[in-house]
Motif scaffolding. Structure first.
Motif, mmCIF file in Angstrom:
data_model
loop_
_atom_site.group_PDB
_atom_site.id
_atom_site.type_symbol
_atom_site.label_atom_id
_atom_site.label_comp_id
_atom_site.label_asym_id
_atom_site.label_seq_id
_atom_site.Cartn_x
_atom_site.Cartn_y
_atom_site.Cartn_z
ATOM 1 N N TYR A 1 0.834 -1.199 0.000
ATOM 2 C CA TYR A 1 0.000 0.000 0.000
ATOM 3 C C TYR A 1 0.873 1.254 0.000
ATOM 4 O O TYR A 1 0.637 2.200 -0.758
ATOM 5 N N MET A 2 1.903 1.265 0.827
ATOM 6 C CA MET A 2 2.773 2.442 0.938
ATOM 7 C C MET A 2 3.560 2.698 -0.347
ATOM 8 O O MET A 2 3.899 3.853 -0.631
ATOM 9 N N LEU A 3 3.834 1.666 -1.137
ATOM 10 C CA LEU A 3 4.505 1.871 -2.424
ATOM 11 C C LEU A 3 3.711 2.820 -3.321
ATOM 12 O O LEU A 3 4.278 3.628 -4.056
ATOM 13 N N PHE A 4 2.397 2.697 -3.251
ATOM 14 C CA PHE A 4 1.530 3.527 -4.088
ATOM 15 C C PHE A 4 1.200 4.869 -3.433
ATOM 16 O O PHE A 4 1.053 5.880 -4.114
ATOM 17 N N VAL A 5 1.081 4.874 -2.128
ATOM 18 C CA VAL A 5 0.665 6.079 -1.413
ATOM 19 C C VAL A 5 1.793 7.098 -1.271
ATOM 20 O O VAL A 5 1.559 8.306 -1.369
ATOM 21 N N THR A 6 3.010 6.645 -1.056
ATOM 22 C CA THR A 6 4.125 7.564 -0.789
ATOM 23 C C THR A 6 4.287 8.649 -1.859
ATOM 24 O O THR A 6 4.356 9.831 -1.518
ATOM 25 N N PRO A 7 4.324 8.305 -3.151
ATOM 26 C CA PRO A 7 4.480 9.381 -4.145
ATOM 27 C C PRO A 7 3.308 10.370 -4.139
ATOM 28 O O PRO A 7 3.504 11.576 -4.300
ATOM 29 N N MET A 8 2.099 9.866 -3.938
ATOM 30 C CA MET A 8 0.923 10.743 -3.908
ATOM 31 C C MET A 8 0.964 11.646 -2.681
ATOM 32 O O MET A 8 0.631 12.833 -2.746
ATOM 33 N N HIS A 9 1.387 11.084 -1.566
ATOM 34 C CA HIS A 9 1.481 11.834 -0.315
ATOM 35 C C HIS A 9 2.406 13.035 -0.478
ATOM 36 O O HIS A 9 2.116 14.134 0.002
ATOM 37 N N LYS A 10 3.502 12.840 -1.200
ATOM 38 C CA LYS A 10 4.488 13.908 -1.397
ATOM 39 C C LYS A 10 3.968 15.020 -2.312
ATOM 40 O O LYS A 10 4.533 16.110 -2.354
#
Length: 166
Positions: free
Chosen positions: A144-153
C-alpha cells in the motif's frame, strides 16, 4: 522538506517508522490552534485530492481495506473546541490535541498512520509543520505504501498552500 521538530510530540513516534516526512509553510497567525489550522486545510481540500481519495477508496476496497472517505469530509459547522480526543475528524481520529499541536491517527490491521500539525509562532506569523509517521504492520501495508508515498508527497505540500500567506 524539513525535519520533524524535536519539540513536536509526533517526533517520538517517528522512531523506527517505516515512513515519515515533514513539510512546512509560513502563514499569517492569529493565535488559532493547530486543530483550527487542520480543519481549515481539510475544508479547502482541492477537488483533485478528493478525486484521488475516491479512487483510492474504490481500489483498496477490493483488497479488504476500509473506505476512508474524503479529506474534506469535515463537519462544516463544528469548530476545534467541539472535538475531544477519540473523536472522528474527517478521515482521522483525534489522538492528541494541544494549542500548538494536533495529532490525528488512522489505524487498521495493516498500518498505523499519525499526522501532526505543529505550530511554531513568531509574532503575527507562524511556521506550520505537517508531519506524517507510518508504522507498517504487514506486507499488504508495505505494498500500500509503495503507491501512497508518491501521492502523499504531492498532496501534503498542496494542502499547505491553502493556508493564508504570511
Amino acid at each position: 522538506m524539513e525535519c520533524i521538530p524535536d519539540e513536536s510530540k509526533i517526533s517520538s513516534y517517528a522512531t523506527n517508522a517505516y515512513f515519515s516526512d515533514c513539510f512546512t509553510s509560513v502563514t499569517r497567525y492569529e493565535n488559532q490552534s493547530a486543530l483550527d489550522i487542520f480543519l481549515s486545510i481539510a475544508r479547502k481540500s482541492p477537488n483533485w485530492i478528493n478525486f484521488l481519495m475516491s479512487l483510492r477508496n474504490n481500489i483498496v476496497s477490493k483488497f479488504g481495506l476500509k473506505n476512508l472517505g474524503s479529506l474534506s469530509d469535515i463537519e462544516q459547522y463544528k469548530s476545534a473546541i467541539d472535538y475531544k480526543v477519540g473523536d472522528r475528524v474527517g478521515i482521522f481520529t483525534l489522538h492528541f490535541n494541544s494549542h500548538n499541536e494536533v495529532i490525528l491517527e488512522d489505524r487498521d490491521k495493516h498500518l498505523n498512520v499519525k499526522v501532526s500539525f505543529y505550530i511554531e509562532p513568531n509574532g503575527n506569523t507562524a511556521r506550520i509543520y505537517a508531519s506524517t509517521v507510518v508504522h507498517v504492520k504487514n506486507t499488504l501495508g508495505k505494498i500500500y505504501m509503495l503507491f501512497v508515498t508518491p501521492m502523499h508527497k504531492l498532496i501534503v505540500p498542496s494542502t499547505l498552500k491553502a493556508l493564508p500567506k504570511a
